[in-house]
Enzyme design. Structure first.
Site, PDB file in Angstrom:
ATOM      1  N   ASP A  31       0.153 -36.656   8.254  1.00 36.63           N
ATOM      2  CA  ASP A  31       1.096 -37.050   9.528  1.00 36.63           C
ATOM      3  C   ASP A  31       0.626 -36.525  10.921  1.00 36.63           C
ATOM      4  O   ASP A  31       0.283 -37.162  11.701  1.00 36.63           O
ATOM      5  CB  ASP A  31       2.563 -36.867   9.230  1.00 36.63           C
ATOM      6  CG  ASP A  31       2.989 -37.532   8.160  1.00 36.63           C
ATOM      7  OD1 ASP A  31       2.286 -38.325   7.262  1.00 36.63           O
ATOM      8  OD2 ASP A  31       4.254 -37.309   7.720  1.00 36.63           O
TER       9      ASP A  31
ATOM     10  N   ARG B 164      11.951 -22.930  13.633  1.00 39.76           N
ATOM     11  CA  ARG B 164      11.508 -23.853  14.903  1.00 39.76           C
ATOM     12  C   ARG B 164      11.416 -23.302  16.182  1.00 39.76           C
ATOM     13  O   ARG B 164      10.440 -23.665  17.219  1.00 39.76           O
ATOM     14  CB  ARG B 164      12.370 -25.159  14.794  1.00 39.76           C
ATOM     15  CG  ARG B 164      12.184 -26.072  13.522  1.00 39.76           C
ATOM     16  CD  ARG B 164      10.877 -26.036  13.106  1.00 39.76           C
ATOM     17  NE  ARG B 164      10.429 -26.843  12.069  1.00 39.76           N
ATOM     18  CZ  ARG B 164       9.612 -26.716  11.144  1.00 39.76           C
ATOM     19  NH1 ARG B 164       9.049 -25.594  10.904  1.00 39.76           N
ATOM     20  NH2 ARG B 164       9.448 -27.619  10.156  1.00 39.76           N
TER      21      ARG B 164
ATOM     22  N   ASP C 202      14.701 -31.431  12.730  1.00 38.42           N
ATOM     23  CA  ASP C 202      13.570 -30.715  13.739  1.00 38.42           C
ATOM     24  C   ASP C 202      13.496 -31.197  14.992  1.00 38.42           C
ATOM     25  O   ASP C 202      12.920 -30.494  15.812  1.00 38.42           O
ATOM     26  CB  ASP C 202      12.423 -30.743  12.713  1.00 38.42           C
ATOM     27  CG  ASP C 202      12.206 -29.564  11.498  1.00 38.42           C
ATOM     28  OD1 ASP C 202      13.357 -28.687  11.835  1.00 38.42           O
ATOM     29  OD2 ASP C 202      11.360 -29.573  10.834  1.00 38.42           O
TER      30      ASP C 202
ATOM     31  N   SER D  84       7.716 -33.735   0.068  1.00 40.28           N
ATOM     32  CA  SER D  84       7.304 -32.995   1.416  1.00 40.28           C
ATOM     33  C   SER D  84       7.785 -31.620   1.260  1.00 40.28           C
ATOM     34  O   SER D  84       8.771 -31.321   0.627  1.00 40.28           O
ATOM     35  CB  SER D  84       7.880 -33.607   2.464  1.00 40.28           C
ATOM     36  OG  SER D  84       9.133 -33.426   2.704  1.00 40.28           O
TER      37      SER D  84
END
Length: 406
Positions: A19, A99, A128, A180
């Site tokens: 990705d 994050r 996210d 994922s």
């Protein structure tokens, strides 16, 4: 769709996967700009192998990989664990807490490189995107943010693969694991594929960090963890750096199948999603920390702090790590930890960790002279009668009122 921004140089949060490799190429084509790839090493291990090579082959002018494991554990994980922070009673926030640090480091590189934009690979359905972008704007309110998943017309897996083949980006011919995942030193998470059926059990081959509890050692293992002002500093008497300490607990917990969680969570954007998580070291750490708190922390301070934990967990989950309210609450949490000094003994056995001992040589509030069931000279049990009657006064008055109406 908003008019496309004019961009000269963008720093992309890059993992090296399909990705973000597609995003890298897409940015160079759609924005005709220079792209700098950035990867944060938070404990992904071999996942970062060959990332610089992949990035440059796909069109990046440079690739930065920063080892942030110690900063991640010391300045993000440990402050969160001082509050025993768990989102919705189950989730240790392993992705959420990573994050803000990734964003901080990404913005540092953007400033050093003179970039006028940053980009990420988060989708328009997830949490996210919020976490990244709230942090970006904290550091630079004028930064340009490119979120390809909210812009492009690549809406399916087949479309992504077709784009990759067109531009010479390697596409896995067979994906062994179709779900994922996101990994760092605190945890690994899994989403998608079979997990989108809430009734289906997660397949055993999904798990990476933990042994199947049924296959874990038949003998329990005891671990001692020492704390100073709420932070763990030693395991079994050996002082370790924050990252090495967490890695050690991951190893011990993983061997005994500890830290698996399968949950439905409420995303900030409004939908429910299913996630499977492995947090072996964090699970042990939280159990041990609570044990040391139980013997060193004032009752009312603990109850006040605990009442604020759900709100604090939401701040982290929703991306407000750099917000003023989180910083104010952190100050209260850190003050509550000044006396949390001591050690806990935890028993690890087939998927379970349980405190079996706690001690503090300097700050214990446990006094056997007061708590004992044996004879003592410091507590007059007759005093309890007045205490009970005073606390029952409002209920006694209400009972008298009810009786008078009959």
């Amino acid at each position: 769709m908003a008019q496309k921004q004019s961009v000269k140089k963008v720093v992309l949060a890059y993992s090296g996967g399909l990705d973000t490799s597609i995003i890298l190429k897409w940015l160079t084509e759609e924005y005709d700009c220079e792209v700098i790839a950035f990867s944060a090493d938070l404990g992904q291990g071999e996942e970062l192998d060959h990332v610089p090579e992949k990035a440059k082959k796909t069109g990046a002018s440079a690739c930065h990989i920063l080892d942030l494991k110690e900063e991640f554990t010391r300045d993000f994980v440990f402050p969160m664990f001082r509050a025993n922070t768990i989102y919705e009673g189950r989730y240790f926030l392993g992705t959420s807490i990573a994050r803000p640090l990734i964003s901080k480091a990404q913005m540092d590189i953007a400033a050093k490189e003179g970039a006028d934009a940053v980009s990420h690979g988060a989708t328009g359905k997830g949490n996210d995107q919020v976490r990244f972008e709230l942090a970006y704007y904290h550091f630079d309110p004028a930064i340009k943010v490119i979120a390809p998943w909210r812009e492009w017309d690549l809406k399916s897996r087949s479309a992504l693969e077709a784009y990759a083949k067109k531009h010479g980006i390697p596409v896995p011919t067979s994906k062994k694991f179709p779900w994922s995942s996101d990994r760092n030193l605190l945890h690994i998470s899994f989403e998608g594929d079979i997990l989108e059926n809430p009734w289906a059990e997660a397949p055993e081959e999904m798990y990476v960090l933990t042994a199947r509890p049924e296959d874990a050692p038949d003998q329990p293992e005891y671990v001692e963890i020492e704390f100073e002002k709420g932070d763990p500093v030693a395991v079994n008497g050996e002082r370790l750096s924050p990252a090495n300490l967490l890695a050690k607990l991951n190893e011990l917990g993983g061997k005994h199948g500890i830290g698996r969680v399968d949950l439905m969570e409420n995303r900030y954007v409004g939908m429910k999603s299913r996630g499977v998580y492995e947090t072996p070291g964090g699970t042990i750490l939280e159990e041990a920390h609570r044990a040391v708190e139980s013997i060193t922390m004032d009752r009312e301070v603990m109850h006040l702090r605990d009442s604020l934990v759900p709100r604090y967990a939401e701040m982290i989950y929703n991306g407000y790590w750099f917000s003023p309210e989180r910083k104010v609450l952190q100050a209260l949490i850190d003050e509550s930890q000044q006396t949390v000094n001591g050690k806990a003994r935890v028993k690890l056995y087939k998927g379970h960790c349980r405190v079996v001992g706690r001690d503090s040589a300097t700050d214990s509030l446990f006094n056997v002279d007061f708590a004992t069931f044996e004879a003592d000279d410091v507590y007059d049990q007759a005093d309890a009668e007045g205490f009970i009657k005073l606390n029952a006064l409002r209920m006694r008055i209400a009972a008298i009122q009810r009786q008078s109406k009959k």
